[in-house]
Design a protein around this motif. Structure first.
Motif, short mmCIF file in Angstrom:
data_model
loop_
_atom_site.label_atom_id
_atom_site.label_comp_id
_atom_site.label_asym_id
_atom_site.label_seq_id
_atom_site.Cartn_x
_atom_site.Cartn_y
_atom_site.Cartn_z
N UNK A 144 0.83 -1.21 0.00
CA UNK A 144 0.00 0.00 0.00
C UNK A 144 0.87 1.26 0.00
N UNK A 145 1.93 1.27 0.82
CA UNK A 145 2.80 2.46 0.86
C UNK A 145 3.48 2.73 -0.47
N UNK A 146 4.01 1.67 -1.11
CA UNK A 146 4.66 1.89 -2.40
C UNK A 146 3.65 2.27 -3.48
N UNK A 147 2.43 1.77 -3.37
CA UNK A 147 1.39 2.18 -4.32
C UNK A 147 1.03 3.65 -4.12
N UNK A 148 0.97 4.11 -2.88
CA UNK A 148 0.69 5.53 -2.61
C UNK A 148 1.80 6.40 -3.18
N UNK A 149 3.05 6.06 -2.88
CA UNK A 149 4.18 6.85 -3.39
C UNK A 149 4.21 6.80 -4.91
N UNK A 150 3.95 5.63 -5.49
CA UNK A 150 3.90 5.51 -6.94
C UNK A 150 2.82 6.36 -7.56
N UNK A 151 1.65 6.40 -6.94
CA UNK A 151 0.56 7.24 -7.44
C UNK A 151 0.89 8.72 -7.37
N UNK A 152 1.52 9.14 -6.27
CA UNK A 152 1.92 10.55 -6.13
C UNK A 152 2.97 10.93 -7.17
N UNK A 153 3.98 10.08 -7.34
CA UNK A 153 5.03 10.37 -8.32
C UNK A 153 4.47 10.37 -9.75
N UNK A 154 3.58 9.44 -10.04
CA UNK A 154 2.96 9.41 -11.37
C UNK A 154 2.13 10.66 -11.59
N UNK A 155 1.37 11.07 -10.58
CA UNK A 155 0.58 12.30 -10.70
C UNK A 155 1.46 13.52 -10.92
N UNK A 156 2.58 13.60 -10.21
CA UNK A 156 3.50 14.73 -10.41
C UNK A 156 4.08 14.71 -11.82
N UNK A 157 4.41 13.51 -12.31
CA UNK A 157 4.93 13.40 -13.68
C UNK A 157 3.90 13.81 -14.71
N UNK A 158 2.66 13.39 -14.51
CA UNK A 158 1.58 13.78 -15.44
C UNK A 158 1.36 15.28 -15.39
N UNK A 159 1.44 15.88 -14.21
CA UNK A 159 1.29 17.34 -14.13
C UNK A 159 2.38 18.05 -14.93
N UNK A 160 3.61 17.57 -14.79
CA UNK A 160 4.70 18.20 -15.54
C UNK A 160 4.53 18.02 -17.04
N UNK A 161 3.92 16.92 -17.46
CA UNK A 161 3.72 16.69 -18.89
C UNK A 161 2.52 17.43 -19.45
N UNK A 162 1.45 17.58 -18.63
CA UNK A 162 0.22 18.19 -19.15
C UNK A 162 -0.05 19.58 -18.60
N UNK A 163 0.42 19.88 -17.40
CA UNK A 163 0.12 21.15 -16.77
C UNK A 163 -1.25 21.20 -16.12
N UNK A 164 -1.94 20.08 -16.05
CA UNK A 164 -3.30 20.03 -15.50
C UNK A 164 -3.32 19.24 -14.20
N UNK A 165 -3.74 19.89 -13.11
CA UNK A 165 -3.85 19.20 -11.84
C UNK A 165 -4.99 18.19 -11.84
N UNK A 166 -6.06 18.48 -12.58
CA UNK A 166 -7.19 17.55 -12.63
C UNK A 166 -6.76 16.21 -13.22
N UNK A 167 -6.11 16.26 -14.36
CA UNK A 167 -5.66 15.03 -15.02
C UNK A 167 -4.63 14.32 -14.14
#
Length: 189
Positions: A144-167
């Motif tokens: 669960x902890x690694x999934x949480x960290x993975x989700x946060x890092x993936x979300x940060x990467x998507x934000x840097x790629x798209x610029x959208x916090x929603x996505x």
């Protein structure tokens, strides 16, 4: 300047707005995306290797520093001491990390219990119960902890790629849920 997303202040507060839309931001976003997906879906499998590597780095640095103080005129004796301490640090982090994670979770739970009901015996009982439970269910906790960290890092990467916090938020939550489900229910060793 307002960009797509929840608020113009969120990206600035995290310092990410400087990276969106340029080459370094795209590269950092891709790196975060890959690392996040690896952690979310393979966190349990790479957990011991990553912690062993971190223990080796910390042990090597400490060993080299001690060797440099003891033998200030030599470069190879501190290096040998650093290598020996790196091996010891790697072994300690690989073997004792489960106990350390369990004690940390118990201490955090005891702190919350103390804030809710400030009696020392309640905090001790909560500490012992949570420490024992986390120790026996360490694989699920790590998943669960690694999934949480993975989700946060993936979300940060998507934000840097798209610029959208929603996505970024939606994909980060989906990666967390998918990664946790995969590690807990599908990836049985």
């Amino acid at each position: 300047i307002y960009r797509r997303g929840l608020s113009p202040k969120i990206g600035n507060a995290m310092g990410l707005d400087n990276f969106t839309g340029n080459a370094s931001g795209m590269l950092m976003g891709l790196l975060l995306l890959v690392v996040g997906l690896l952690l979310a879906f393979m966190g349990q499998d790479i957990w011991a290797a990553v912690l062993g590597f971190i223990g080796a780095i910390i042990g090597g640095i400490i060993g080299y520093a001690i060797g440099s103080v003891i033998f200030p005129d030599s470069w190879w004796l501190p290096l040998i001491i650093g290598i020996i301490c790196a091996v010891i640090g790697s072994i300690l982090f690989s073997w004792l990390v489960e106990l350390a994670l369990s004690v940390l979770a118990g201490a955090m739970a005891a702190g919350v219990a103390w804030l809710i009901y400030p009696e020392w015996w309640v905090a001790i009982v909560v500490f012992l119960v949570v420490t024992i439970l986390v120790y026996f269910f360490i694989d699920q906790v790590v998943a669960v902890l690694t999934a949480i960290v993975g989700g946060v890092l993936t979300g940060a990467g998507i934000y840097l790629l798209t610029g959208s916090w929603w996505i970024a938020a939606i994909i980060g939550v989906l990666v967390f849920v998918g990664g946790a489900a995969y590690q807990l229910f599908i990836d049985k060793d």
